[in-house]
Design an enzyme around this catalytic site. Structure first.
Site, PDB file in Angstrom:
ATOM      1  N   ASN A 127       0.803  -1.226   0.000  1.00  0.00           N
ATOM      2  CA  ASN A 127       0.000   0.000   0.000  1.00  0.00           C
ATOM      3  C   ASN A 127       0.836   1.277   0.000  1.00  0.00           C
ATOM      4  O   ASN A 127       0.332   2.331  -0.380  1.00  0.00           O
ATOM      5  CB  ASN A 127      -1.003   0.000   1.162  1.00  0.00           C
ATOM      6  CG  ASN A 127      -0.330  -0.016   2.515  1.00  0.00           C
ATOM      7  OD1 ASN A 127       0.855  -0.350   2.605  1.00  0.00           O
ATOM      8  ND2 ASN A 127      -1.061   0.334   3.542  1.00  0.00           N
ATOM      9  N   GLU A 142       4.645  -3.740  12.258  1.00  0.00           N
ATOM     10  CA  GLU A 142       3.592  -2.727  12.056  1.00  0.00           C
ATOM     11  C   GLU A 142       2.449  -3.425  11.344  1.00  0.00           C
ATOM     12  O   GLU A 142       2.550  -3.751  10.167  1.00  0.00           O
ATOM     13  CB  GLU A 142       4.111  -1.563  11.205  1.00  0.00           C
ATOM     14  CG  GLU A 142       5.311  -0.836  11.778  1.00  0.00           C
ATOM     15  CD  GLU A 142       5.003  -0.058  13.042  1.00  0.00           C
ATOM     16  OE1 GLU A 142       3.815  -0.003  13.443  1.00  0.00           O
ATOM     17  OE2 GLU A 142       5.935   0.468  13.643  1.00  0.00           O
ATOM     18  N   CYS A 180      -3.360   1.382   7.157  1.00  0.00           N
ATOM     19  CA  CYS A 180      -3.423   0.749   8.484  1.00  0.00           C
ATOM     20  C   CYS A 180      -4.059   1.674   9.510  1.00  0.00           C
ATOM     21  O   CYS A 180      -4.637   1.213  10.484  1.00  0.00           O
ATOM     22  CB  CYS A 180      -2.029   0.331   8.924  1.00  0.00           C
ATOM     23  SG  CYS A 180      -0.848   1.683   8.896  1.00  0.00           S
ATOM     24  N   GLU A 223       8.317   2.709  14.931  1.00  0.00           N
ATOM     25  CA  GLU A 223       9.073   3.303  13.831  1.00  0.00           C
ATOM     26  C   GLU A 223       8.922   4.811  13.934  1.00  0.00           C
ATOM     27  O   GLU A 223       8.211   5.314  14.799  1.00  0.00           O
ATOM     28  CB  GLU A 223       8.555   2.784  12.489  1.00  0.00           C
ATOM     29  CG  GLU A 223       8.839   1.306  12.329  1.00  0.00           C
ATOM     30  CD  GLU A 223       8.575   0.787  10.940  1.00  0.00           C
ATOM     31  OE1 GLU A 223       7.457   0.986  10.434  1.00  0.00           O
ATOM     32  OE2 GLU A 223       9.494   0.177  10.363  1.00  0.00           O
TER      33      GLU A 223
HETATM   34  P1  NDP Z   1       0.868  -9.334   4.035  1.00  0.00           P
HETATM   35  O1  NDP Z   1       1.074  -9.666   5.470  1.00  0.00           O
HETATM   36  O2  NDP Z   1       0.165 -10.288   3.180  1.00  0.00           O
HETATM   37  O3  NDP Z   1       2.286  -9.065   3.321  1.00  0.00           O
HETATM   38  C1  NDP Z   1       3.218  -8.130   3.763  1.00  0.00           C
HETATM   39  C2  NDP Z   1       4.601  -8.502   3.248  1.00  0.00           C
HETATM   40  O4  NDP Z   1       5.017  -9.743   3.840  1.00  0.00           O
HETATM   41  C3  NDP Z   1       4.649  -8.720   1.750  1.00  0.00           C
HETATM   42  O5  NDP Z   1       5.907  -8.306   1.263  1.00  0.00           O
HETATM   43  C4  NDP Z   1       4.500 -10.242   1.653  1.00  0.00           C
HETATM   44  O6  NDP Z   1       4.967 -10.750   0.439  1.00  0.00           O
HETATM   45  C5  NDP Z   1       5.350 -10.675   2.827  1.00  0.00           C
HETATM   46  N1  NDP Z   1       5.068 -12.015   3.358  1.00  0.00           N
HETATM   47  C6  NDP Z   1       3.965 -12.792   3.168  1.00  0.00           C
HETATM   48  N2  NDP Z   1       4.090 -13.950   3.874  1.00  0.00           N
HETATM   49  C7  NDP Z   1       5.289 -13.908   4.510  1.00  0.00           C
HETATM   50  C8  NDP Z   1       5.985 -14.791   5.403  1.00  0.00           C
HETATM   51  N3  NDP Z   1       5.469 -15.958   5.795  1.00  0.00           N
HETATM   52  N4  NDP Z   1       7.186 -14.421   5.876  1.00  0.00           N
HETATM   53  C9  NDP Z   1       7.726 -13.227   5.535  1.00  0.00           C
HETATM   54  N5  NDP Z   1       7.130 -12.351   4.680  1.00  0.00           N
HETATM   55  C10 NDP Z   1       5.917 -12.666   4.185  1.00  0.00           C
HETATM   56  O7  NDP Z   1       0.155  -7.905   4.042  1.00  0.00           O
HETATM   57  P2  NDP Z   1      -0.363  -7.075   2.803  1.00  0.00           P
HETATM   58  O8  NDP Z   1       0.738  -6.872   1.823  1.00  0.00           O
HETATM   59  O9  NDP Z   1      -1.629  -7.657   2.330  1.00  0.00           O
HETATM   60  O10 NDP Z   1      -0.633  -5.660   3.477  1.00  0.00           O
HETATM   61  C11 NDP Z   1      -1.836  -5.338   4.063  1.00  0.00           C
HETATM   62  C12 NDP Z   1      -1.701  -5.350   5.578  1.00  0.00           C
HETATM   63  O11 NDP Z   1      -0.631  -4.508   5.991  1.00  0.00           O
HETATM   64  C13 NDP Z   1      -2.915  -4.786   6.272  1.00  0.00           C
HETATM   65  O12 NDP Z   1      -3.321  -5.656   7.296  1.00  0.00           O
HETATM   66  C14 NDP Z   1      -2.446  -3.478   6.885  1.00  0.00           C
HETATM   67  O13 NDP Z   1      -3.084  -3.074   8.018  1.00  0.00           O
HETATM   68  C15 NDP Z   1      -1.011  -3.735   7.118  1.00  0.00           C
HETATM   69  N6  NDP Z   1      -0.296  -2.476   7.138  1.00  0.00           N
HETATM   70  C16 NDP Z   1       0.158  -1.999   8.346  1.00  0.00           C
HETATM   71  C17 NDP Z   1       0.788  -0.786   8.427  1.00  0.00           C
HETATM   72  C18 NDP Z   1       1.322  -0.294   9.736  1.00  0.00           C
HETATM   73  O14 NDP Z   1       2.212   0.547   9.719  1.00  0.00           O
HETATM   74  N7  NDP Z   1       0.841  -0.763  10.871  1.00  0.00           N
HETATM   75  C19 NDP Z   1       0.977   0.048   7.254  1.00  0.00           C
HETATM   76  C20 NDP Z   1       0.506  -0.539   6.039  1.00  0.00           C
HETATM   77  C21 NDP Z   1      -0.124  -1.769   6.012  1.00  0.00           C
HETATM   78  P3  NDP Z   1       3.969 -10.797  -0.858  1.00  0.00           P
HETATM   79  O15 NDP Z   1       3.029  -9.643  -0.782  1.00  0.00           O
HETATM   80  O16 NDP Z   1       4.899 -10.656  -1.998  1.00  0.00           O
HETATM   81  O17 NDP Z   1       3.262 -12.090  -0.751  1.00  0.00           O
END
Ligand code: NDP
Length: 472
Positions: A143, A240, A274, A451
């Site tokens: 995002n 996060e 988020c 962060e």
């Molecule tokens: P995901 O948890 O699906 O993915 C986040 C990242 O982790 C991606 O790069 C993904 O790879 C990678 N990933 C997936 N599985 C694993 C694993 N087992 N081990 C290590 N890395 C892994 O989240 P989304 O990308 O769907 O993002 C949306 C979520 O992020 C929402 O819940 C949102 O709230 C949260 N978010 C939180 C923020 C905060 O600051 N608190 C800010 C922005 C978002 P790939 O996508 O390539 O599969």
């Protein structure tokens, strides 16, 4: 990407990146495997010692140059991000500027990593040093990939660590460009590499014994899996995660202003934020008036082409994600929620992409999924409350604790309520609770660690205690 140069994967595998608005393939990117991960970690380990021994002002100067390069390319970066993740260009322009500001802040913080001296009875000097951890793996969500790369890399690098960034496979291109610019700015080869690919690449980094820290932004379920895996090698972890934040509106607030600005905190980034205020809690005495104003403003939001500067809401990251959001809304309606506006993809837009109309739900009960779970889409659940106690109880009635807003002109009430809401950040009479100078992070299932601000520097260092005897 190693040393600022795009490389093919050792096994030659690739994946495609699609523009969420058009479905067209915008890039074919190398898909890293275990061998690529091992190579990048080894290069980072080799490079990190020398980087840590540079003077802090040298490291700061590199980050400042990177900020300049990002600013010079801000428009191109914004367009790249928009065609990767579908966010309107009005938002991605802000993010490119935000990434440069983050780098500048940490460039200036390079020589402000302070230790302490402690009085002691042993007659010598007792002090603490802040030392780099080593190699940090930075795993980011789709995002806000550019901001997240800057936010995680800048404090890690300036504190003397080497970093490996794993962007989401859905939107990796601004992170790749960030790495090229970092190299051009003077980040040494090996100190910043990007490993593209899916979750398996992230998991390989988390398992790797030579990675000292994982900084992750993403979903709560993945964050928990990472924490579990990282425990095996006792890595430092910053998480996060998701949120279900509330805007809490009291009867004494400036209702006209709330009607004008509060929808922005729910529908910005199409709700894929988020910190989105995806719940609106309103005191009963002003419930109807607030709702009327809120819905009227929501109806003026422009949903459409993310490349059009006038657009407020672009498509969600995919049609599949839009369908999940829509299914949750339908479930809420089946349980008694009432759609005041939205509740479906806009009729004038192509249904094969992930557009969804900004949606306001009334008649929601605290136990419903739409009231408790993060949908990560443009959906707001509205609930009434009678007094402060009920407002606090509702605000805290989710598994998350990330952000939120309190709207009131009563200072005493603002203090009382903000102290009772369990969340990492809060704002009073404002949509914004994220400031680059202040710590940001979640409580409960919203995360671990902080962060932004100087807190991020501390999270990227090890505290060493040193005693120097007073005798030779
Ligand atoms: P995901 O948890 O699906 O993915 C986040 C990242 O982790 C991606 O790069 C993904 O790879 C990678 N990933 C997936 N599985 C694993 C694993 N087992 N081990 C290590 N890395 C892994 O989240 P989304 O990308 O769907 O993002 C949306 C979520 O992020 C929402 O819940 C949102 O709230 C949260 N978010 C939180 C923020 C905060 O600051 N608190 C800010 C922005 C978002 P790939 O996508 O390539 O599969």
């Amino acid at each position: 990407m190693l040393a600022g140069v795009r490389a093919t994967a050792a096994e030659g595998t690739t994946f495609t990146v699609h523009n969420p608005a058009t479905g067209e393939v915008v890039a074919v990117v190398a898909e890293a495997g275990q061998e690529d991960v091992d190579r990048a970690v080894a290069a980072a380990r080799r490079a990190q010692d020398a980087w840590a021994l540079c003077g802090p002002s040298d490291r700061g100067a590199v980050l400042a140059r990177l900020a300049d390069l990002i600013e010079a390319e801000a428009e191109a970066l914004a367009l790249l991000e928009t065609t990767d993740n579908g966010l309107p260009v009005a938002e991605t322009r802000g993010m490119a500027a935000g990434a440069a500001a983050i780098l500048r802040y940490y460039a200036g913080a390079a020589d402000k990593l302070l230790g302490q001296t402690m009085p002691n009875d042993a007659g010598g000097l007792l002090l603490t040093l802040r030392e780099p951890l080593g190699v940090a793996a930075l795993i980011t969500a789709w995002n806000a990939p550019l901001v997240l790369a800057a936010l995680k890399a800048a404090p890690a690098l300036v504190a003397g660590n080497a970093v490996l960034i794993k962007p989401s496979e859905l939107a990796p291109r601004t992170t790749l460009r960030f790495a090229e610019l970092a190299h051009a700015a003077g980040v040494p080869a090996g100190c910043l590499s990007v490993l593209t690919g899916g979750g398996a690449v992230g998991a390989a980094l988390v398992r790797h014994p030579d990675v000292a820290k994982v900084s992750f932004t993403g979903s709560t379920s993945t964050g928990i899996a990472i924490a579990r895996e990282a425990a095996a090698t006792l890595k430092r972890v910053t998480l996060e995660l998701g949120g279900k934040s509330a805007a809490v509106v009291f009867e004494d607030a400036d209702l006209e202003r709330i009607g004008e600005v509060a929808p922005g905190a729910a529908f910005g980034m199409a709700g894929q934020d988020c910190c989105a205020r995806s719940r609106l809690l309103v005191q009963r005495s002003v419930y109807d008036e607030v709702l009327e104003r809120y819905v009227a403003r929501t109806n003026r939001l422009i949903v459409g082409d993310p490349l059009d500067p006038a657009t407020d809401i672009g498509p969600l990251i995919s049609a599949a994600h839009r369908d999940r959001v829509d299914a949750c809304v339908r479930e809420g309606v089946a349980e008694g929620a009432i759609v005041l506006t939205g509740g479906a993809p806009p009729a004038h837009l192509d249904g094969s992409a992930g557009w969804y109309a900004p949606t306001v739900l009334d008649g929601v009960h605290p136990g419903m999924r739409v009231a408790r779970e993060e949908l990560f889409g443009p959906v707001v659940s509205v609930l009434p409350f009678t007094d402060e106690d009920e407002a606090v109880r509702l605000a805290n009635a989710t598994p998350y604790g990330l952000s939120g807003s309190i709207w009131t002109r009563d200072v005493g009430r603002a203090v009382r309520v903000s102290r009772r809401i369990r969340s990492g950040v809060l704002a009073v009479n404002s949509n914004t609770s994220v400031y680059l100078q202040a710590p940001f992070g979640g409580t409960k299932l919203s995360g671990l660690g902080r962060e932004y601000g100087l807190a991020a520097l501390e999270e990227n260092t090890e505290l060493k205690t040193l005693f120097l005897a007073g005798t030779a």
